[in-house]
Design a protein around this motif. Structure first.
Motif, PDB file in Angstrom:
ATOM      1  N   LEU A   1       0.828  -1.202   0.000  1.00  0.00           N
ATOM      2  CA  LEU A   1       0.000   0.000   0.000  1.00  0.00           C
ATOM      3  C   LEU A   1       0.865   1.256   0.000  1.00  0.00           C
TER       4      LEU A   1
ATOM      5  N   ALA B   1      -1.129  -5.245   3.021  1.00  0.00           N
ATOM      6  CA  ALA B   1      -2.373  -5.974   3.244  1.00  0.00           C
ATOM      7  C   ALA B   1      -2.092  -7.451   2.993  1.00  0.00           C
TER       8      ALA B   1
ATOM      9  N   ILE C   1      -4.777  -5.521   7.275  1.00  0.00           N
ATOM     10  CA  ILE C   1      -3.955  -4.415   6.796  1.00  0.00           C
ATOM     11  C   ILE C   1      -2.986  -4.030   7.900  1.00  0.00           C
TER      12      ILE C   1
ATOM     13  N   HIS D   1      -7.550  -4.039  12.201  1.00  0.00           N
ATOM     14  CA  HIS D   1      -7.711  -3.852  10.761  1.00  0.00           C
ATOM     15  C   HIS D   1      -7.805  -5.195  10.037  1.00  0.00           C
TER      16      HIS D   1
ATOM     17  N   GLU E   1     -13.894 -11.208   4.101  1.00  0.00           N
ATOM     18  CA  GLU E   1     -14.490 -10.670   2.881  1.00  0.00           C
ATOM     19  C   GLU E   1     -14.993 -11.811   2.009  1.00  0.00           C
TER      20      GLU E   1
ATOM     21  N   GLN F   1     -11.504  -6.814  -2.494  1.00  0.00           N
ATOM     22  CA  GLN F   1     -11.586  -5.581  -3.262  1.00  0.00           C
ATOM     23  C   GLN F   1     -10.276  -4.798  -3.247  1.00  0.00           C
ATOM     24  N   ILE F   2      -9.498  -4.949  -2.194  1.00  0.00           N
ATOM     25  CA  ILE F   2      -8.229  -4.223  -2.108  1.00  0.00           C
ATOM     26  C   ILE F   2      -7.283  -4.623  -3.237  1.00  0.00           C
TER      27      ILE F   2
ATOM     28  N   ARG G   1      -8.542  -2.622  -6.327  1.00  0.00           N
ATOM     29  CA  ARG G   1      -8.237  -1.203  -6.166  1.00  0.00           C
ATOM     30  C   ARG G   1      -6.758  -0.933  -6.401  1.00  0.00           C
ATOM     31  N   ALA G   2      -5.902  -1.770  -5.812  1.00  0.00           N
ATOM     32  CA  ALA G   2      -4.468  -1.565  -5.981  1.00  0.00           C
ATOM     33  C   ALA G   2      -4.048  -1.727  -7.430  1.00  0.00           C
TER      34      ALA G   2
END
Length: 286
Positions: A107, A113, A128, A134, A138, A144-145, A148-149
């Motif tokens: 990140l 993550a 994370i 954290h 899911e 989803q991370i 997104r990344a």
């Protein structure tokens, strides 16, 4: 590190794309099967656990309902673990176990993550950084991370510089990658370039590596054989490599498209995982 996770950490293990056969695989490992996870649960007092871990049992019931109705193309569903006790977190870890796919996402703030698929496909544990607050469950094709990344932390275009002396085939390959990556849109079929069959000199390989760069995502699947999926530094371009039991590459490709399907849970996985999760809850906590 909490039960259920076993990952490489941040800068100690920098990501690298298109490795040589001698490089080891840092992310992922063979986790226990669903049978092993159930055997562990069978040794515990389910009634006592249900009484002492009501939040965990309620969360597992919600996850079972979510995964049963999930579709691969749908938005993922998150279930946070911040309000669970240590005992409840351990129960969650025992029920979910570790499945075939694990990975890391680097990140922008320097944290990592950590991603671990459960023994029930389509149910993932994500944490994370090092803070247990954290951490969450899911439900979806891929956390989803990862998506997104792949979009936010990679370049939108591939710059092609003059090839160095000794290059053979790299410039046409780079032009193909660039054209396909810019044209790709969600829903389109992935385009695969197979380097196992394409003559590439050491100069070609080095210049290709330099041009596409390293991305922020590394996923490893250890199902039938080992597959390593890594994002490059260019959007929609992934390195996908298959290894034999000696960790030598047997298939080396670049895939232009969304997250490669080898890392994704499919619709039939969700249906099966929903049924199995419900069976676990009824057998051990009711």
């Amino acid at each position: 590190m909490k039960a259920g996770f076993s990952f490489a950490q941040g800068a100690e293990h920098p990501l690298g794309v298109l490795p040589t056969e001698a490089e080891s695989l840092e992310a992922g490992h063979n986790g226990p099967t669903i049978a092993a996870a159930l055997a562990k649960l069978a040794s515990l007092d389910g009634v006592e656990l249900a009484r002492n871990c009501p939040n965990a049992v309620a969360l597992l019931s919600n996850v079972a309902a979510a995964v049963a109705g999930q579709k691969s193309a749908a938005q993922t569903q998150l279930f946070r673990l911040a309000n669970l006790s240590d005992l409840e977190r351990k129960l969650i870890a025992d029920v979910l176990g570790r499945g075939e796919i694990a990975g890391v996402v680097a990140l922008p703030d320097g944290s990592v993550a950590q991603i671990q698929e459960s023994v029930l496909a389509g149910i993932w544990r994500v944490r994370i950084g090092a803070d247990p607050a954290h951490e969450y469950i899911e439900v979806g094709a891929i956390p989803q991370i990862v998506r997104r990344a792949a979009t936010d932390l990679t370049a939108t275009d591939l710059t092609i510089n003059a090839a160095p002396e000794g290059a053979m085939n790299v410039l046409p390959v780079l032009a193909e990658i660039r054209e396909r990556a810019l044209a790709w849109r969600p829903g389109m079929r992935a385009h695969i370039i197979n380097f196992t069959l394409l003559p590439m000199s050491p100069v070609d390989r080095a210049f290709l590596q330099q041009s596409v760069g390293n991305g922020p995502i590394l996923l490893t699947s250890r199902g039938y054989g080992t597959c390593r999926v890594q994002a490059t530094g260019i959007q929609n371009v992934w390195s996908v490599q298959f290894f034999n039991s000696m960790d030598s590459i047997i298939l080396n490709t670049l895939e232009v498209g969304g997250v490669p399907t080898v890392a994704l849970a499919a619709d039939e996985d969700f249906e099966d995982s929903g049924e199995r999760m419900q069976e676990i809850i009824e057998a051990y906590f009711k």
